[in-house]
Motif scaffolding. Structure first.
Motif, PDB file in Angstrom:
ATOM      1  N   TRP A   1       3.543  -8.635  11.100  1.00 53.07           N
ATOM      2  CA  TRP A   1       2.780  -7.265  11.397  1.00 53.07           C
ATOM      3  C   TRP A   1       3.224  -6.384  10.129  1.00 53.07           C
ATOM      4  CZ3 TRP A   1       4.241  -2.311  11.612  1.00 53.07           C
ATOM      5  CH2 TRP A   1       3.399  -1.243  12.109  1.00 53.07           C
ATOM      6  N   LEU A   2       4.223  -6.197   9.749  1.00 50.35           N
ATOM      7  CA  LEU A   2       4.617  -5.708   8.690  1.00 50.35           C
ATOM      8  C   LEU A   2       3.931  -5.846   7.448  1.00 50.35           C
ATOM      9  CD1 LEU A   2       8.502  -4.826   8.763  1.00 50.35           C
ATOM     10  CD2 LEU A   2       6.724  -3.303   8.595  1.00 50.35           C
ATOM     11  N   LEU A   3       4.014  -7.397   7.025  1.00 48.60           N
ATOM     12  CA  LEU A   3       3.164  -7.845   5.885  1.00 48.60           C
ATOM     13  C   LEU A   3       1.721  -7.462   6.066  1.00 48.60           C
ATOM     14  CD1 LEU A   3       4.746 -11.499   5.236  1.00 48.60           C
ATOM     15  CD2 LEU A   3       4.734  -9.320   3.858  1.00 48.60           C
ATOM     16  N   ASP A   4       0.971  -7.592   7.169  1.00 41.55           N
ATOM     17  CA  ASP A   4      -0.477  -7.191   7.148  1.00 41.55           C
ATOM     18  C   ASP A   4      -0.589  -5.886   6.946  1.00 41.55           C
ATOM     19  OD1 ASP A   4      -0.913 -10.077   7.919  1.00 41.55           O
ATOM     20  OD2 ASP A   4      -0.856  -9.709   9.998  1.00 41.55           O
ATOM     21  N   ARG A   5       0.342  -4.964   7.444  1.00 36.38           N
ATOM     22  CA  ARG A   5      -0.171  -3.613   7.208  1.00 36.38           C
ATOM     23  C   ARG A   5       0.201  -2.969   5.708  1.00 36.38           C
ATOM     24  NH1 ARG A   5      -1.234  -5.481  11.134  1.00 36.38           N
ATOM     25  NH2 ARG A   5      -1.683  -4.482  13.333  1.00 36.38           N
ATOM     26  N   LEU A   6       1.400  -3.615   5.222  1.00 33.77           N
ATOM     27  CA  LEU A   6       1.766  -3.275   3.997  1.00 33.77           C
ATOM     28  C   LEU A   6       0.972  -3.906   2.709  1.00 33.77           C
ATOM     29  CD1 LEU A   6       5.824  -3.329   4.141  1.00 33.77           C
ATOM     30  CD2 LEU A   6       4.037  -1.233   4.076  1.00 33.77           C
ATOM     31  N   GLY A   7       0.008  -4.984   3.048  1.00 33.18           N
ATOM     32  CA  GLY A   7      -0.592  -5.844   2.162  1.00 33.18           C
ATOM     33  C   GLY A   7      -1.346  -4.914   1.346  1.00 33.18           C
TER      34      GLY A   7
ATOM     35  N   LEU B   1      14.716  -8.951   6.186  1.00 33.65           N
ATOM     36  CA  LEU B   1      15.078  -7.882   6.960  1.00 33.65           C
ATOM     37  C   LEU B   1      14.756  -8.227   8.371  1.00 33.65           C
ATOM     38  CD1 LEU B   1      14.124  -4.853   4.555  1.00 33.65           C
ATOM     39  CD2 LEU B   1      16.411  -5.677   5.408  1.00 33.65           C
ATOM     40  N   PHE B   2      13.478  -8.652   8.776  1.00 33.74           N
ATOM     41  CA  PHE B   2      12.807  -8.748  10.037  1.00 33.74           C
ATOM     42  C   PHE B   2      12.505 -10.172  10.482  1.00 33.74           C
ATOM     43  CE2 PHE B   2      11.566  -4.682   7.949  1.00 33.74           C
ATOM     44  CZ  PHE B   2      12.386  -3.686   8.690  1.00 33.74           C
ATOM     45  N   GLY B   3      12.619 -11.317   9.597  1.00 30.90           N
ATOM     46  CA  GLY B   3      12.514 -12.564  10.148  1.00 30.90           C
ATOM     47  C   GLY B   3      11.085 -12.944   9.953  1.00 30.90           C
ATOM     48  N   THR B   4      10.601 -14.216  10.406  1.00 28.82           N
ATOM     49  CA  THR B   4       9.377 -14.534  10.156  1.00 28.82           C
ATOM     50  C   THR B   4       8.473 -14.601  11.050  1.00 28.82           C
ATOM     51  OG1 THR B   4      10.014 -16.872  10.430  1.00 28.82           O
ATOM     52  CG2 THR B   4      10.213 -16.222   8.252  1.00 28.82           C
ATOM     53  N   GLY B   5       9.014 -13.864  12.422  1.00 34.30           N
ATOM     54  CA  GLY B   5       8.046 -13.795  13.796  1.00 34.30           C
ATOM     55  C   GLY B   5       7.182 -12.859  13.510  1.00 34.30           C
ATOM     56  N   ASP B   6       6.736 -12.335  14.834  1.00 28.63           N
ATOM     57  CA  ASP B   6       5.561 -11.318  14.937  1.00 28.63           C
ATOM     58  C   ASP B   6       5.829  -9.932  14.190  1.00 28.63           C
ATOM     59  OD1 ASP B   6       4.413 -13.032  16.543  1.00 28.63           O
ATOM     60  OD2 ASP B   6       4.787 -12.339  18.482  1.00 28.63           O
ATOM     61  N   ARG B   7       7.042  -9.567  14.387  1.00 27.37           N
ATOM     62  CA  ARG B   7       7.495  -8.249  13.656  1.00 27.37           C
ATOM     63  C   ARG B   7       7.516  -8.184  12.095  1.00 27.37           C
ATOM     64  NH1 ARG B   7      12.713  -4.816  14.116  1.00 27.37           N
ATOM     65  NH2 ARG B   7      11.866  -2.576  14.278  1.00 27.37           N
TER      66      ARG B   7
ATOM     67  N   ASP C   1      -0.949   3.078  10.856  1.00 24.75           N
ATOM     68  CA  ASP C   1      -0.407   1.568  10.751  1.00 24.75           C
ATOM     69  C   ASP C   1       0.463   1.378   9.437  1.00 24.75           C
ATOM     70  OD1 ASP C   1      -0.954   1.126  13.258  1.00 24.75           O
ATOM     71  OD2 ASP C   1      -2.404  -0.370  13.038  1.00 24.75           O
ATOM     72  N   LEU C   2      -0.322   1.734   8.443  1.00 24.32           N
ATOM     73  CA  LEU C   2       0.520   1.595   7.078  1.00 24.32           C
ATOM     74  C   LEU C   2       1.545   2.284   6.902  1.00 24.32           C
ATOM     75  CD1 LEU C   2      -1.575   0.996   3.769  1.00 24.32           C
ATOM     76  CD2 LEU C   2       0.442   2.375   3.896  1.00 24.32           C
ATOM     77  N   ALA C   3       1.385   3.547   7.374  1.00 23.58           N
ATOM     78  CA  ALA C   3       2.744   4.660   7.043  1.00 23.58           C
ATOM     79  C   ALA C   3       3.642   4.123   8.025  1.00 23.58           C
ATOM     80  CB  ALA C   3       2.068   6.100   7.478  1.00 23.58           C
ATOM     81  N   ASN C   4       3.587   3.682   9.395  1.00 26.62           N
ATOM     82  CA  ASN C   4       4.594   3.253  10.145  1.00 26.62           C
ATOM     83  C   ASN C   4       5.144   1.821   9.312  1.00 26.62           C
ATOM     84  OD1 ASN C   4       4.090   5.194  12.084  1.00 26.62           O
ATOM     85  ND2 ASN C   4       2.552   3.960  13.391  1.00 26.62           N
ATOM     86  N   ALA C   5       4.383   1.155   8.951  1.00 28.08           N
ATOM     87  CA  ALA C   5       5.103   0.140   8.491  1.00 28.08           C
ATOM     88  C   ALA C   5       5.989   0.236   7.000  1.00 28.08           C
ATOM     89  CB  ALA C   5       3.752  -1.088   7.955  1.00 28.08           C
ATOM     90  N   TRP C   6       5.566   1.274   6.467  1.00 27.71           N
ATOM     91  CA  TRP C   6       6.344   1.670   5.254  1.00 27.71           C
ATOM     92  C   TRP C   6       7.750   2.375   5.825  1.00 27.71           C
ATOM     93  CZ3 TRP C   6       7.497   6.772   3.394  1.00 27.71           C
ATOM     94  CH2 TRP C   6       7.810   7.025   1.980  1.00 27.71           C
ATOM     95  N   ARG C   7       7.637   3.268   6.707  1.00 26.89           N
ATOM     96  CA  ARG C   7       8.778   3.820   7.373  1.00 26.89           C
ATOM     97  C   ARG C   7       9.583   2.814   7.773  1.00 26.89           C
ATOM     98  NH1 ARG C   7       5.307   7.971   9.312  1.00 26.89           N
ATOM     99  NH2 ARG C   7       5.198   6.774  11.281  1.00 26.89           N
ATOM    100  N   LEU C   8       9.108   1.705   8.473  1.00 30.41           N
ATOM    101  CA  LEU C   8      10.258   0.769   8.978  1.00 30.41           C
ATOM    102  C   LEU C   8      10.622  -0.171   8.164  1.00 30.41           C
ATOM    103  CD1 LEU C   8      10.961  -0.473  11.623  1.00 30.41           C
ATOM    104  CD2 LEU C   8       8.848  -2.095  11.608  1.00 30.41           C
ATOM    105  N   LEU C   9      10.044  -0.475   6.897  1.00 30.98           N
ATOM    106  CA  LEU C   9      10.620  -1.249   5.798  1.00 30.98           C
ATOM    107  C   LEU C   9      11.673  -0.429   5.213  1.00 30.98           C
ATOM    108  CD1 LEU C   9      10.628  -3.512   3.954  1.00 30.98           C
ATOM    109  CD2 LEU C   9       9.098  -2.367   2.385  1.00 30.98           C
ATOM    110  N   LEU C  10      11.703   0.812   4.762  1.00 31.07           N
ATOM    111  CA  LEU C  10      12.519   1.580   4.357  1.00 31.07           C
ATOM    112  C   LEU C  10      13.755   1.750   5.242  1.00 31.07           C
ATOM    113  CD1 LEU C  10      10.660   4.301   2.613  1.00 31.07           C
ATOM    114  CD2 LEU C  10      11.590   2.472   1.648  1.00 31.07           C
ATOM    115  N   THR C  11      13.337   1.828   6.439  1.00 30.91           N
ATOM    116  CA  THR C  11      14.572   2.182   7.495  1.00 30.91           C
ATOM    117  C   THR C  11      15.381   0.825   7.566  1.00 30.91           C
ATOM    118  OG1 THR C  11      13.273   3.576   8.735  1.00 30.91           O
ATOM    119  CG2 THR C  11      15.123   2.645   9.718  1.00 30.91           C
ATOM    120  N   GLY C  12      14.645  -0.279   7.523  1.00 34.05           N
ATOM    121  CA  GLY C  12      15.369  -1.744   7.378  1.00 34.05           C
ATOM    122  C   GLY C  12      16.296  -1.740   6.352  1.00 34.05           C
ATOM    123  N   LEU C  13      15.712  -1.427   4.910  1.00 32.46           N
ATOM    124  CA  LEU C  13      16.497  -1.356   3.723  1.00 32.46           C
ATOM    125  C   LEU C  13      17.825  -0.641   4.100  1.00 32.46           C
ATOM    126  CD1 LEU C  13      13.649  -1.187   1.328  1.00 32.46           C
ATOM    127  CD2 LEU C  13      14.971  -3.303   1.666  1.00 32.46           C
TER     128      LEU C  13
END
Length: 910
Positions: A637-643, A628-634, A658-670
């Motif tokens: 960051w998502l993997l670090d927060r959702l870990g 969804l977001f590639g292997t760059g910084d974004r 931060d974890l909540a923002n990452a969760w929202r971002l992942l679902l929005t990306g899906l």
């Protein structure tokens, strides 16, 4: 014109926000607002505007700022004849006159003072509401925009300290109301931020102790003591030391509503005294069990307490009338744990005391985590009760799971465990379930509830048959939990050993009937979300057994078959989440990536949608994120927060944003990739951070096709009255009972699957008992499949579900139901007032409350006197209410009801 300083400086005029130009103008207005209706000297203003030596033109610059502010205040012409804010020149400086209602700081101070007065007077509920309203006025630090630019006035620090003190007052009021579960995470967060605040630490210790976490409470004390010593060179004060001693001694004073106030008066724990409020847990107020051969005396009797001053009750039932029920029939589960220290302690009493304390803490922690109460200790035997304070439909399952968890945790203390300690022998656990009579204190404190019945003795007998390191449950417990737990062979007495948790459903879900309107709305929501490309919040509300889960399963099936190509992600809230408030996020993440839930892996409560765990789960998440977001910084960051969601350990509260923002971002990306259906079930049991996160997801997802479908019981609206309200795209479904035709069709389908049919008269009787509830239909069909002759009694599971639902009510509301049943199931406020001996206005209030909670329904036809009439929504509810009340009480209510009915009829015919 309105002014706001509790956050960024904001001025609101009649047509909206008013722009302020320049830092000096904002700082001048901000400083004057902090001293509204007071004369501020010009020299003081200049010191506030310039930190060092002011420039030669400082006075002229201040005059220009004041002149501009006067023009700004005069520009708003919406004020009435009484005038609005005025900036006056008043020697030796300036005076800004502002009405109290126009400045949030003044409103905050007024509310905070009123809340503290209520707190001092013991009006804790009122104090909590008022103090919460005061804190809700804050939008951030005082004058946050000025502080961000370097402004550092003493007033800002003073107000920040006042906010903290108000927050502590709020926590004290909430704890006095018995809402330690609701404020625990807030308390933990603020106590970690400010470890030197002793009052905050004492409040956290009390909340943790009431949750049954004695070791965590003592850990909080040690953290504050270390912070005080290292940063200030001080030892904890008298009150905090008293709280520590009370926790160590399990002193009953900790169960008192105003426990901290009591210790603040004399610094020493003492016995409880009668007072207003909510009782503490049974862990600090042992339950007397009647049913053992020799009922144990767990504590010496407390000295008589001085009587509390009389006070007016909100709903003045007495124990002798229709008041708070002092005796109730309940079905509860009892857990007995036997531990033996062994002979390897070398006779050292300190070692024995330490090990005994460790065992007690471990048992209490596990019992509390599963929702039970440790009610006492008799020698090596600890007994705990599930359902004595509040009935839950899964009390028996909780007790069995708690027993298995205790065995796992205590293995290190057993003779054959991986870490033998002092030769202690392996523990033994027994669980028994049955009907008892629970007697509570007439004043509602419930300090020492008494349990009468055969359950304690039967559980003690069962414990004698358990081998070392084993667990056995009685036949009643086994039959009530076989759908979720796996058991070994049953013995001659019907008892068996629980072996594990079922990971899949073993029964076929019933047919979905009578929900055509709801299905049409769900299909329309799926089409609208995909077509309009924007989120929608769909809420399905219904009483227990109304079919919310079944409806969501049908919605998922429709989504998967939709031409729009929906992806389906699911999650649910559970009582197992007490120690993992963000476990719901873990389950949705597991569903989205096709892996096992870390919560299920850690607690043994079931599996996720796939089989991977550990590294497998992380790899699956990485694949999803990178796609969804590639292997760059974004993506990194998502993997670090959702870990943290992939591990059993809960993330620190500081990491939640931060974890909540990452969760929202992942679902929005899906959802941006393809339409997404996110189903979240049982949201009424979710903690507040999760509820906030769900609403934020619905509001902030952006223009993506996301259908957020949640299910909940009506209790959700008690916590969040405005849930779903005010949103452009929101849909709420209330699952009413099935109509007669649909209920009959469902029952016939269930009976046909069991290979039987009913005589017409019996069928009508069963349909009346079902009352349109799909779960009740399923349970009655199971009872009938057993071939019992005659009309079936209320199935045990139905009784437990209804009893659990009743126990969500305030005690006085439950007492009104007793009066309503005595009046024949149809009642009005006049009848309830007469039967209960209460004020008619209060009776009308509770009847309206019971209608909103779906226990009663309002009749279209008023009574003969023109009053509103109410009837039980379900026959099962009335049957459960009657079963709850002892026969003598039930007969007394009926005599009162008959007398009132006769007198009313005589008056109308006179």
């Amino acid at each position: 014109m309105k002014f706001q300083v509790l956050g960024p400086l904001t001025v609101l005029g009649g047509s909206g926000p008013v722009a302020l130009s320049g830092v000096k103008q904002r700082a001048t207005l901000g400083h004057l607002l902090l001293h509204a209706n007071e004369v501020v000297a010009t020299s003081a203003l200049m010191r506030a505007l310039w930190a060092g030596e002011p420039p030669p033109t400082a006075r002229k610059m201040l005059q220009n700022a004041v002149s501009a502010l006067r023009g700004l205040l005069a520009a708003d012409d919406t004020e009435d004849a009484h005038g609005g804010p005025v900036l006056l020149t008043h020697a030796p400086g300036y005076l800004l006159r502002v009405d109290g209602d126009d400045l949030d700081l003044t409103a905050y101070r007024t509310l905070a003072d009123r809340g503290r007065a209520d707190l001092a007077a013991g009006a804790w509920s009122s104090a909590a509401r008022t103090l919460r309203a005061a804190l809700d006025l804050w939008r951030g630090p005082v004058l946050a925009d000025l502080a961000e630019s370097g402004t550092d006035w003493p007033e800002l620090r003073t107000l920040a300290q006042a906010r903290t003190a108000t927050r502590e007052d709020l926590y004290e009021a909430e704890l006095a109301c018995g809402r330690h579960d609701d404020v625990l995470e807030e308390l933990r967060t603020h106590a970690e931020r400010e470890p030197e605040r002793e009052r905050l630490c004492a409040q956290l210790m009390l909340a943790l102790y009431r949750r049954g976490h004695q070791s965590d409470a003592l850990g909080a004390y040690r953290r504050t003591r270390t912070a005080l010593a290292s940063r200030l060179g001080l030892e904890p004060g008298r009150v905090l030391r008293a709280v520590e001693r009370a926790v160590l001694d399990h002193d009953p004073v900790l169960g008192q509503p105003d426990a901290l106030a009591i210790m603040a008066l004399d610094g020493e724990p003492r016995r409880p005294r009668p007072t207003e409020g909510t009782p503490g847990p049974a862990a600090v107020a042992p339950t007397t069990l009647v049913g053992f051969d020799s009922p144990p005396t767990l504590r010496p009797p407390a000295p008589p307490a001085l009587p509390a001053p009389p006070r007016a009750a909100a709903f003045p039932y007495s124990a002798a009338s229709a008041g708070v029920l002092t005796e109730q029939h309940k079905q509860l589960s009892m857990l007995l744990v036997r531990t033996t220290l062994g002979k390897g302690l070398g006779g050292d009493p300190e070692d024995a005391a330490r090990l005994s304390g460790e065992l007690a803490v471990a048992i209490r922690d596990e019992v509390a985590r599963h929702g039970g109460k440790v009610s006492g200790v008799l020698g090596p035997v600890t007994f705990a009760l599930f359902g004595v304070v509040r009935t839950r439909e899964d009390d028996a399952e909780r007790a069995v799971r708690a027993g298995r968890a205790i065995l796992r945790r205590l293995r290190q203390y057993g003779a054959g465990g991986p870490v033998p300690v002092h030769g202690g022998s392996a523990p033994r656990v027994a669980v028994a379930t049955g009907d008892v009579v629970v007697t509570c204190a007439a004043d509602g404190t419930g300090a020492v509830p008494i349990v009468n019945g055969a359950v304690p003795q039967s559980c003690a007998d069962l414990l004698r048959t358990v081998p070392p390191g084993g667990i056995r449950v009685c036949a009643t417990t086994r039959s009530g939990t076989e759908r979720s737990l796996v058991y070994g062979p049953a013995g001659p007495d019907g008892a068996a050993e629980p072996l594990g948790t079922r990971t899949a459903r073993t029964d076929t879900p019933p047919a979905l009937v009578g929900r055509d309107r709801e299905l049409a709305q769900l299909g329309g929501a799926l089409d609208d979300v995909a077509r309009r490309q924007r989120p929608c919040l769909l809420t399905a509300l219904g009483e227990p057994g109304a079919g919310k889960t079944r409806l969501m399963a049908e919605l998922a099936r429709l989504a998967r078959r939709s031409p729009h190509g929906y992806r389906v992600v699911t999650g649910h809230s559970s009582w197992c989440d007490r120690d993992r408030p963000l476990a719901l996020l873990d389950r949705t993440l597991a569903s989205a990536t096709g892996t096992a839930s870390a919560t299920a892996t850690a607690t043994g409560t079931g599996a996720g949608t796939g089989t991977g765990t550990g590294d497998c789960a992380h790899d699956a998440l990485a694949r999803t994120v990178h796609a969804l977001f590639g292997t760059g910084d974004r993506g990194t960051w998502l993997l670090d927060r959702l870990g943290p969601l992939l591990r059993a350990e809960p993330p620190a509260p500081a990491d939640w944003p931060d974890l909540a923002n990452a969760w929202r971002l992942l679902l929005t990306g899906l959802a941006a990739e393809r339409p997404l259906l996110l189903v979240l079930e049982d949201l009424h049991s979710a903690p507040d951070p999760v509820l906030d996160l769900v609403t934020e997801l619905a509001d902030a997802a952006g223009p993506v096709p996301l259908l957020l479908a949640v299910t909940a019981r009506p209790e959700l609206l008690d916590r969040r009255p405005t849930w779903g309200g005010g949103r452009r795209d929101a849909l709420a479904l209330t699952l009413d009972p099935l109509d007669d035709a649909s209920a009959a069709a469902l029952l016939d389908a269930l009976l046909a699957a069991g290979g039987g049919a009913l005589p017409a008269e019996l069928r009508r009787d069963v349909l009346a008992r079902i009352g349109g509830n799909p779960l009740y239909a399923l349970e009655y069909a199971r009872e009938l499949a057993g071939g019992a002759p005659g009309p079936p009694v209320m199935p045990r599971h139905v009784r437990q579900v209804v009893a659990a639902h009743l126990d969500t009510l305030p005690p006085l509301a439950k007492a009104v139901l007793v009066c309503a049943s005595a009046l024949g199931g149809v009642c009005c406020a006049d009848g309830v007032a007469a039967v209960g001996g209460v004020d008619r206005t209060e009776a009308a209030h509770w009847l309206d409350h019971l209608e909103r909670r779906d226990f009663l329904r309002r009749s279209r036809h008023p009574s003969a006197t023109g009053a509103l009439r109410y009837a039980f929504r379900h026959p099962a509810t009335r049957e459960a209410v009657d079963a709850l009340v002892p026969r003598t009480v039930r007969e007394d209510r009926r005599r009162r009801a008959e007398a009132w009915t006769e007198s009313t009829a005589a008056r109308l015919t006179a």
